[in-house]
Design an enzyme around this catalytic site. Structure first.
Site, PDB file in Angstrom:
ATOM      1  CG  HIS A 171     -10.202  -6.939   8.003  1.00 40.36           C
ATOM      2  ND1 HIS A 171      -9.190  -7.389   8.791  1.00 40.36           N
ATOM      3  CD2 HIS A 171      -9.777  -7.104   6.733  1.00 40.36           C
ATOM      4  CE1 HIS A 171      -8.196  -7.828   8.026  1.00 40.36           C
ATOM      5  NE2 HIS A 171      -8.531  -7.659   6.773  1.00 40.36           N
ATOM      6  CD  GLU A 185      -1.893  -2.344   1.422  1.00 39.43           C
ATOM      7  OE1 GLU A 185      -0.742  -2.658   1.804  1.00 39.43           O
ATOM      8  OE2 GLU A 185      -2.819  -3.171   1.335  1.00 39.43           O
TER       9      GLU A 185
END
Ligand SMILES: Cc1ncc(C[n+]2csc(CCOP(=O)(O)OP(=O)(O)O)c2C)c(N)n1
Ligand SMILES: [Mg+2]
Lengths: 334, 339
Positions: free
Chosen positions: B129, B60
């Site tokens: 998450h 990322e």
């Protein structure tokens, strides 16, 4: 349960038949977990590790219960290998109070410090520097414990991998980096995301030794991990081990792995299955009889069913658990 | 008009912008060949090819940083961060690099970068998450943060973000990807950033929702007895639309924010502090924030359902506010939980 986990841990450390049995248990639990999700008995997602049993068990056989281990969301197998019980794992997945952390974590979040398992990581790469830090504790305190980080091939592309390895190398930390190269990160084959085939090569940049290991052979995994741990405990620093292995299931619950080349799965399953291979070797050596194999199969199946039944009978984590364990209580006198 | 799920509306917005401008490129993990883990870029690789639609490694920081470089030298990249939590490993590139480039180039450079990320609880993905985390981003001058509430805003906000010359984050509540609705597409459907929408009209209270809570607020208003509400979809949370909110509260005399985040530090603090200060003395009740408790997002359907404020709870909280003129207790204040 902690005491049971410690006993189960010791079995895998000392007995190869127990290692075989644990691999069978991991396979059976993963298959059952997939069923539980398919039946709609569990919500959310899960990542199973069928095909990778030898890595989990070989690492657990080599590491001591006092060593720290970090692993990923694909962690049921490593957790069982380290000693967590099927009920610890299935209970957690089903959100029950008997689960590893009381049912507030789910499939991706297992933990048992008594056998060295730090909370499993749902963020790719996060466990790699954390294992280096656990090794730092050993180094600063002068104990002979070590740390192991278990992570995937895809994780070797994230910054945390490179920063963690470099730090461990320059500080000569007693840590072993175990890369489970199962050829895929999510839906992408390794060649699409990584310019080299052997991730062990990455150790060169950090001046640390590395080894490519047959990740389908628990004896090979055990031997390589033990050697690396000895090296680490001797103060000689970290090692990168690349375990060549294969993920039988899709990445997660919903993934049927349509992206796999035809015949690839069959090739691994038919020719390199870790459980079949180890069973054949133990039988050839005379360490294991076909009768024992059958008995183990039945016992394991019964154990997994009992764990499901016990988990279902256990209360769901209650609303009050939402408010527990958020901050550590103040120590006496502060 | 076409009936679409929110993930399809997002794919459509990306496709429309890519058709309109060859400088628009997109990348992220499994966005190209697989069409996105949530199927938010389905068909784009086939239409626009592998130069403009790329899969990335799990890196990322690397690909968000590359997007900053590409954006400041001519492209208009859209990057996908699969779950907002993964922005944690790349936050520097967004908050400290991209958001400061225009300023630190003396206004000579622009960074037309769009970052999309899925957010929120409700699907059982567990603590790491399931957060909303807009709080990581708001309060970063140079950055704009929009949040989709359904298919229409998913389409319109994303197109505006891609057209904007600044780094814009568009957050997408994961539970809404499968929500289907009629969607207006085309240039008229672009939703300007920084502008809120009044999505229901009433007299006694202004309910401000964001992302996943807009539907909750509408549901809650639909259940109201004895009061009626303006419901505002904030749409852009940073910078947010003071004029629309203040105009409404001036009429209704009461403001309520419905937030999916924990109480501490939520976006509603910004709204209620401005409303409280600007309309001091003209409110019929104290500003009310309805949020999740200050706990990590739990796993387990019933815990998650309790964590996120639902419509019934919102209605009950507002009932209390309207009838007593004072703040109701939070559900977690009832003494049975909390220790
Ligand atoms: C920082 C971050 N980015 C992306 C993800 C989403 N994600 C979860 S697992 C995974 C693939 C990881 O592949 P690998 O490291 O090879 O491990 P495997 O799943 O094969 O065991 C991805 C991309 C994540 N959890 N964290
Ligand atoms: Mg992998």
């Amino acid at each position: 349960m902690t005491s049971e986990a410690i006993a189960r841990r010791e079995q895998v450390r000392t007995d190869r038949v127990a290692r075989y049995e644990r691999m069978v248990e991991i396979r059976a639990l993963e298959d059952r977990v997939q069923e539980l999700f398919a039946e709609g008995l569990v919500h959310g997602t899960t990542h199973t590790a069928q095909g990778q049993e030898a890595v989990a068990v070989g690492v657990a056989a080599a590491a001591r219960a006092t060593d720290s281990v970090t692993c990923t969301y694909r962690g049921h197998g490593v957790a069982l290998a380290l000693g967590l019980t099927p009920l610890d794992v299935i209970g957690e997945i089903m959100g029950r109070t008997v689960g590893s952390i009381g049912g507030v974590g789910g499939s991706m979040h297992l933990c048992e410090p008594a056998v060295g398992l730090l909370p499993t990581f749902a963020i790719v790469g996060a466990g790699i520097p954390v294992a280096a830090g656990a090794a730092l504790t050993a180094q600063v305190r002068g104990t002979d414990t070590a740390a192991v980080a278990v992570f995937g091939d895809g994780s070797s592309n994230i910054g945390a991998f490179h920063e963690g390895l470099n730090l461990a190398a320059i500080w000569s930390l007693p840590v072993v980096f175990v890369c489970e190269n199962n050829q895929y990160g999510e839906y992408s084959r390794i060649n699409l995301t990584t310019p080299i085939t052997d991730l062990a090569d990455r150790a060169t940049s950090y001046g640390m030794p590395s080894q490519i290991v047959d990740g389908q052979d628990p004896d090979a995994v055990h031997a390589a991990t033990e050697k690396a741990l000895d090296h680490a405990r001797a103060g000689s620093g970290p090692t990168l081990l690349e375990m060549k292995t294969y993920r039988y299931a899709g990445h997660s619950r919903a993934d049927t792995a349509p992206y796999r080349p035809e015949g690839e799965f069959e090739d691994w399953y038919d020719n390199r299955d870790p459980i079949n291979g180890f069973r054949a070797r133990l039988e050839a050596e005379g360490t294991l009889t076909p009768e024992q194999v059958d008995a183990i199969g039945h016992e394991v199946a019964a154990r997994i069913e009992a764990a499901v039944t016990d988990a279902e009978a256990s209360p769901r984590a209650g609303i009050e658990t939402m408010f527990a364990n958020i901050v550590a209580p103040a120590t006496e006198g502060t | 008009m076409a009936k679409m799920r929110m993930n399809q509306a997002i794919s459509a917005a990306l496709a429309d912008e890519m058709r309109a401008d060859p400088d628009v490129v997109m990348f992220g993990e499994d966005v190209a060949v697989a069409g996105g883990p949530f199927k938010t870029s389905d068909g784009l690789l086939a239409e626009f090819g592998p130069s403009r639609v790329r899969d990335t490694p799990i890196s990322e920081m690397g690909f968000l940083g590359a997007a900053v470089g590409a954006a400041s030298t001519g492209l208009r990249p859209v990057v996908e961060i699969m779950f907002i939590e993964f922005l944690g490993v790349a936050l520097d590139q967004l908050a400290t690099e991209a958001a400061k480039f225009h300023y630190l180039s003396g206004g000579k450079l622009t960074v037309p970068l769009t970052v999309r990320a899925s957010t929120g609880a409700g699907l059982g993905f567990g603590t790491q998450h399931s957060q909303t985390l807009e709080g990581w981003l708001i309060g970063t001058p140079g950055l704009k943060v929009a949040v989709a509430s359904g298919p229409q805003t998913g389409y319109g906000l994303l197109r505006a973000a891609i057209q904007d010359d600044n780094p814009v984050v568009v957050l997408e509540p994961r539970v809404r990807y499968s929500t289907r609705a009629e969607v207006n597409v085309g240039d008229d459907a672009v939703i300007p950033l920084g502008v809120a929408a009044r999505v229901a009209d009433g007299n006694d209270v202004t309910i401000v929702g964001l992302g996943g809570t807009v539907l909750t607020a509408l549901d809650a208003a639909g259940r109201a007895q004895g009061w009626s509400a303006d419901v505002i979809d904030l749409q852009t949370v940073y910078p947010w639309d003071r004029a629309t909110v203040l105009e409404s509260v001036q009429r209704t005399g009461r403001v309520v924010t419905v937030e999916e985040n924990p109480f501490g530090g939520g976006w509603g603090t910004d709204i209620t502090s401005v409303v409280g200060a600007e309309l001091f003395g003209r409110l019929a009740a104290p500003p009310l924030r309805i949020t999740a408790p200050d706990v990590p997002v739990p796993y387990g359907k019933h815990l998650e359902a309790r964590y996120v404020p639902d419509a019934e709870y919102v209605t009950a909280q507002i009932d209390h506010l309207v009838s007593h003129g004072e703040l109701p207790p939070h559900w977690w204040d009832d003494g049975e939980v909390g220790q």
